[in-house]
Design a protein around this motif. Structure first.
Motif, short mmCIF file in Angstrom:
data_model
loop_
_atom_site.label_atom_id
_atom_site.label_comp_id
_atom_site.label_asym_id
_atom_site.label_seq_id
_atom_site.Cartn_x
_atom_site.Cartn_y
_atom_site.Cartn_z
N THR A 229 30.71 62.60 20.46
CA THR A 229 32.14 62.29 20.45
C THR A 229 32.53 61.60 19.16
OG1 THR A 229 32.03 62.02 22.83
CG2 THR A 229 33.98 61.16 21.73
N PHE A 230 31.69 60.62 18.78
CA PHE A 230 32.07 59.84 17.60
C PHE A 230 31.70 60.52 16.29
CE2 PHE A 230 32.09 56.44 20.81
CZ PHE A 230 33.40 56.05 20.63
N SER A 231 30.63 61.34 16.30
CA SER A 231 30.27 62.00 15.04
C SER A 231 31.13 63.24 14.81
CB SER A 231 28.78 62.37 15.05
OG SER A 231 28.51 63.21 16.14
N GLN A 232 31.31 64.04 15.89
CA GLN A 232 31.99 65.32 15.70
C GLN A 232 33.50 65.20 15.82
OE1 GLN A 232 30.01 68.28 18.04
NE2 GLN A 232 31.52 69.83 17.52
N TYR A 233 33.95 64.28 16.68
CA TYR A 233 35.39 64.23 16.98
C TYR A 233 36.04 62.92 16.53
CZ TYR A 233 34.31 68.33 19.78
OH TYR A 233 33.89 69.56 20.20
N SER A 234 35.47 62.27 15.53
CA SER A 234 36.02 60.98 15.13
C SER A 234 37.47 61.11 14.64
CB SER A 234 35.15 60.33 14.06
OG SER A 234 35.10 61.17 12.93
N THR A 235 37.79 62.24 14.00
CA THR A 235 39.18 62.45 13.54
C THR A 235 40.14 62.43 14.71
OG1 THR A 235 38.08 64.15 12.23
CG2 THR A 235 40.44 63.82 11.85
N GLU A 236 39.77 63.14 15.80
CA GLU A 236 40.65 63.22 16.95
C GLU A 236 40.81 61.85 17.61
OE1 GLU A 236 38.37 65.42 16.21
OE2 GLU A 236 39.31 67.40 16.24
N VAL A 237 39.68 61.10 17.72
CA VAL A 237 39.75 59.76 18.31
C VAL A 237 40.69 58.89 17.48
CG1 VAL A 237 38.43 57.67 18.82
CG2 VAL A 237 37.44 59.90 19.32
N TRP A 238 40.55 58.97 16.16
CA TRP A 238 41.37 58.18 15.26
C TRP A 238 42.84 58.57 15.38
CZ3 TRP A 238 42.16 53.91 13.08
CH2 TRP A 238 43.05 53.79 11.99
N HIS A 239 43.12 59.88 15.45
CA HIS A 239 44.51 60.36 15.61
C HIS A 239 45.15 59.77 16.86
CE1 HIS A 239 44.21 64.24 12.97
NE2 HIS A 239 44.47 63.15 12.27
N SER A 240 44.41 59.83 17.99
CA SER A 240 44.95 59.30 19.25
C SER A 240 45.39 57.87 19.09
CB SER A 240 43.90 59.38 20.36
OG SER A 240 43.72 60.68 20.78
N LEU A 241 44.51 57.07 18.48
CA LEU A 241 44.78 55.64 18.33
C LEU A 241 45.96 55.41 17.39
CD1 LEU A 241 43.35 53.20 19.52
CD2 LEU A 241 42.16 52.91 17.35
N ALA B 289 51.15 66.72 20.70
CA ALA B 289 50.29 67.19 19.61
C ALA B 289 50.14 68.70 19.67
CB ALA B 289 48.92 66.52 19.70
N TYR B 290 50.16 69.25 20.89
CA TYR B 290 49.99 70.69 21.05
C TYR B 290 51.28 71.43 20.71
CZ TYR B 290 49.77 75.11 23.63
OH TYR B 290 49.84 76.42 24.02
N MET B 291 52.41 70.94 21.22
CA MET B 291 53.66 71.70 21.08
C MET B 291 54.33 71.46 19.73
SD MET B 291 55.45 71.75 24.76
CE MET B 291 55.06 73.18 25.76
N LEU B 292 54.32 70.23 19.25
CA LEU B 292 55.03 69.93 18.01
C LEU B 292 54.09 69.79 16.82
CD1 LEU B 292 57.52 67.31 19.48
CD2 LEU B 292 57.97 69.70 18.98
N GLY B 293 52.79 69.69 17.09
CA GLY B 293 51.84 69.51 16.01
C GLY B 293 51.17 70.82 15.64
N GLY B 294 50.18 70.72 14.78
CA GLY B 294 49.46 71.90 14.34
C GLY B 294 47.96 71.68 14.45
N PRO B 295 47.20 72.53 13.78
CA PRO B 295 45.74 72.40 13.87
C PRO B 295 45.21 71.09 13.28
CG PRO B 295 46.39 74.13 12.33
CD PRO B 295 47.62 73.71 13.04
N ASN B 296 46.03 70.42 12.46
CA ASN B 296 45.54 69.17 11.84
C ASN B 296 45.93 67.92 12.62
OD1 ASN B 296 44.38 70.57 9.70
ND2 ASN B 296 46.37 70.67 8.65
N THR B 297 46.58 68.10 13.76
CA THR B 297 47.03 66.92 14.50
C THR B 297 46.38 66.82 15.87
OG1 THR B 297 48.90 68.15 15.37
CG2 THR B 297 49.30 66.86 13.38
N HIS B 298 45.22 67.43 16.04
CA HIS B 298 44.54 67.35 17.34
C HIS B 298 44.21 65.91 17.69
CE1 HIS B 298 43.08 71.80 17.46
NE2 HIS B 298 44.37 71.66 17.61
N VAL B 299 44.32 65.60 18.99
CA VAL B 299 43.98 64.26 19.48
C VAL B 299 42.85 64.39 20.50
CG1 VAL B 299 46.22 63.20 19.07
CG2 VAL B 299 45.82 64.45 21.18
N ILE B 300 42.37 63.26 21.01
CA ILE B 300 41.21 63.31 21.89
C ILE B 300 41.50 64.11 23.16
CG2 ILE B 300 41.68 61.08 23.01
CD1 ILE B 300 38.58 60.67 22.96
#
Lengths: 311, 273
Positions: free
Chosen positions: A77-89, A254-265
């Motif tokens: 979770t933290f190595s692969q998805y750290s971007t998404e975790v950070w986005h959520s926060l 994030a899904y409806m108004l965002g794009g591939p670069n705005t994924h969250v956890i």
């Protein structure tokens, strides 16, 4: 509070039969509580433990899962998805702050200047929430579209360029599919959750306190800082919590108004849980991390704000 | 400048800010209403093309959508009845009785409101996978989930009503030789009713609009929010806006009806005065 007064209301003369009566009645609260409490224990509390145990399982849907005490789901979770975790926060904290900045003046206006229109204005705040929020989010897709007048005005006035500098946009002619549009959608969706508790606590404040403030030569701003703001703190805390908690787990904006670069956890959890056969232990692990993280943030915040009685 | 002028400006700055925010809150609803009359040029009803009442005349052009609405409504009705009943019982126990483990109960009721939806969804899904198997996900698991997350809100709403009640009324009934049952039926229940109705309305609204927990516990079922979410990937028909507008109109009429007794009362009061 009133429960104890009701119990104490038994007159002393009738104490002996009342005691017997009470012993017989004592079962009532437990019978009343049982179905609701059981429902929450079985379908809320126990699943958390199931998820913790599932998060250390390995296997697949066809072969079955075994508890192997494999902690890799957590490290992944933290190595692969750290971007998404950070986005959520990041998104949820910004959203909460913006909601407070926008919600406070609105709640203040309705509470102190609303007069006879108070209820109608509050209905206006709540009523939009009574149609599907997915449909309302789709409407923002129209309003913020590349050819829409909002985008044109913002880029013509140079506000878009400012937002590019702030890192909210990458292209001044595009609002959608950016962190800006995601946070914008979140603010829109969660603002009523900030306004409602704020309004409740502001409305309780005696307007004569404002007069007292000005009688004592306080400026309006000073009165607000020293009288209104401290008295409205319970509303501020409740409002920010009610906004932050759904915001941190939200992935619909994030899904409806965002794009591939705005994924969250949340995006990752749904993808892993629904679309990947091997994904459900890692989805559980992320759920556990999100629950624990939110709880810690909420507890620290409440402790710092000094209002434990809210819990 | 005189303080009067300063006050005038300040009051109107605040009013201006409040109006802008209110417009921001209402704007998507206006767009939704407008675009329900659009004849989209392509599959996505995002850009205004031309006026047409076609979507209103044929709201069920997509059969899938209408069956998803039926499913959402039946789930919401059942979940509302169960959650309101259980939550009201808990609220009564908490306000009228003494019992052990009150602290545990408070935490248990607070946590579902403090947990992000997606975590409740994923934990519940894991729970069903591990106990009843992945095939069990469907109508009833959605109902179970919806009752679970509405319960706390029902308890809070009914408790608020109970705590605002004058306790002397119940004592007066007892003094007038009413049995506890009579007191409950004739005095307590009518007084608490607005709270119970508000709680039911809230849990219905929560249930019918829920996406995140629902999608994780739904199995092969498709509720209306799930239909809208999925449609976003291939086509967004104008009918979606028709349904949204209908929901909004029903709510507005409901709010207006709720205001009628108050307006009548104030009219009577003013004509009497």
């Amino acid at each position: 509070m009133s429960a104890t007064t009701a119990d104490k209301a038994v007159p002393p003369a009738a104490a002996a039969p009342a005691a017997e009566h009470k012993r017989r009645l004592n079962r009532t609260p437990y019978l009343l509580l049982a179905p609701g409490v059981l429902w929450l224990v079985v379908f809320f509390l126990i699943p958390i433990f199931t998820a913790v145990s599932a998060s250390v399982q390995t296997g697949s849907l066809d072969m079955g899962f075994d508890v192997t005490w494999d902690w890799s789901n957590y490290t992944t979770t933290f190595s692969q998805y750290s971007t998404e975790v950070w986005h959520s926060l990041e998104y949820s904290v910004i959203c909460t702050v913006v909601c407070l900045v926008l919600g406070y003046p609105l709640a203040y206006f309705i509470a102190f200047r609303g007069g006879r229109w108070k209820n109608l204005l509050m209905a206006l705040v709540i009523a939009p929430a009574f149609t599907s929020f997915l449909i309302r989010t789709i409407a923002w897709e129209t309003i913020l579209s590349d050819h829409g007048w909002v985008t044109r005005i913002l880029s013509d006035t140079g506000i878009s360029n400012l937002m590019v500098h702030l890192g909210l946009l990458t292209d001044p002619h595009q609002l959608l599919n950016t962190p800006f549009s995601v946070i914008f959608g979140m603010v829109y969706n969660f603002l009523p959750f900030t306004v409602l508790p704020l309004y409740t606590s502001l409305e309780k404040i005696d307007p004569r306190l404002h007069e007292a403030g000005s009688d004592l030569y306080c400026s309006g701003l000073k009165t607000w800082r020293h009288v209104t703001w401290p008295l409205s703190l319970p509303g501020v805390i409740a409002g920010t919590l009610l906004t932050f908690i759904p915001a941190v787990g939200d992935y619909i904006n994030a899904y409806m108004l965002g794009g591939p670069n705005t994924h969250v956890i949340g995006t990752v959890i749904e993808n892993e849980a629904l679309r990947d056969v091997f994904g459900y232990p890692i989805a559980s692990a992320m759920g556990v991390i999100l629950t624990a993280g939110t709880l810690i943030i909420v507890l620290v915040y409440v402790k710092k704000a000094g209002s434990e009685d809210l819990l | 400048m005189t303080t009067k002028a300063v006050d005038w400006i300040k009051a109107h700055v605040l009013a201006f800010v409040a109006i802008v925010i209110l417009v921001f809150l209402v704007a998507p609803n206006a767009i939704m209403l407008l675009f329900s009359f659009n004849q989209p040029a392509n599959k996505y009803n995002f850009v205004w093309n031309k006026f047409s009442a076609n979507a209103w005349r044929h709201p069920c052009a997509s059969a899938d959508m209408c069956s998803s609405i039926k499913l959402s409504v039946s789930i919401a009705v059942i979940a509302t009845i169960v959650a309101t009943a259980l939550g009201t019982m808990v609220a009564f126990a908490m306000m009228r009785h003494r019992f052990k483990a009150r602290g545990f109960l408070n935490v248990l009721l607070f946590l579902p409101m403090a947990a992000p939806e997606v975590t409740m969804g994923i934990t519940l899904m894991t729970f069903f996978y591990n106990t009843t198997g992945s095939n069990s996900l469907g109508f009833w698991t959605i109902v179970i989930a919806h009752v679970m997350f509405s319960l706390s809100y029902v308890v809070v709403t009914v408790k608020a009503r109970l705590s605002g009640m004058d306790p002397t009324l119940e004592k007066a009934a007892a003094d007038l030789y009413a049995t506890p049952m009579q007191t409950f039926r004739r005095v307590t229940l009518p007084l608490v009713m607005p709270g119970i109705l508000a709680a039911a309305l809230l849990s219905f609204a929560l249930s019918i609009d829920d996406y995140i927990i629902t999608v994780l516990t739904a199995g092969n079922e498709v509720t209306f929010p799930m239909y809208v979410y999925a449609s976003f990937q291939h086509s967004v028909p104008a009918q979606i806006d028709v349904i949204g507008s209908t929901m909004l109109l029903i709510t507005l009429v409901g709010i207006a009806c709720a205001q009628v007794p108050q307006i009548v009362k104030s009219l009577r009061a003013s004509s009497a005065g």
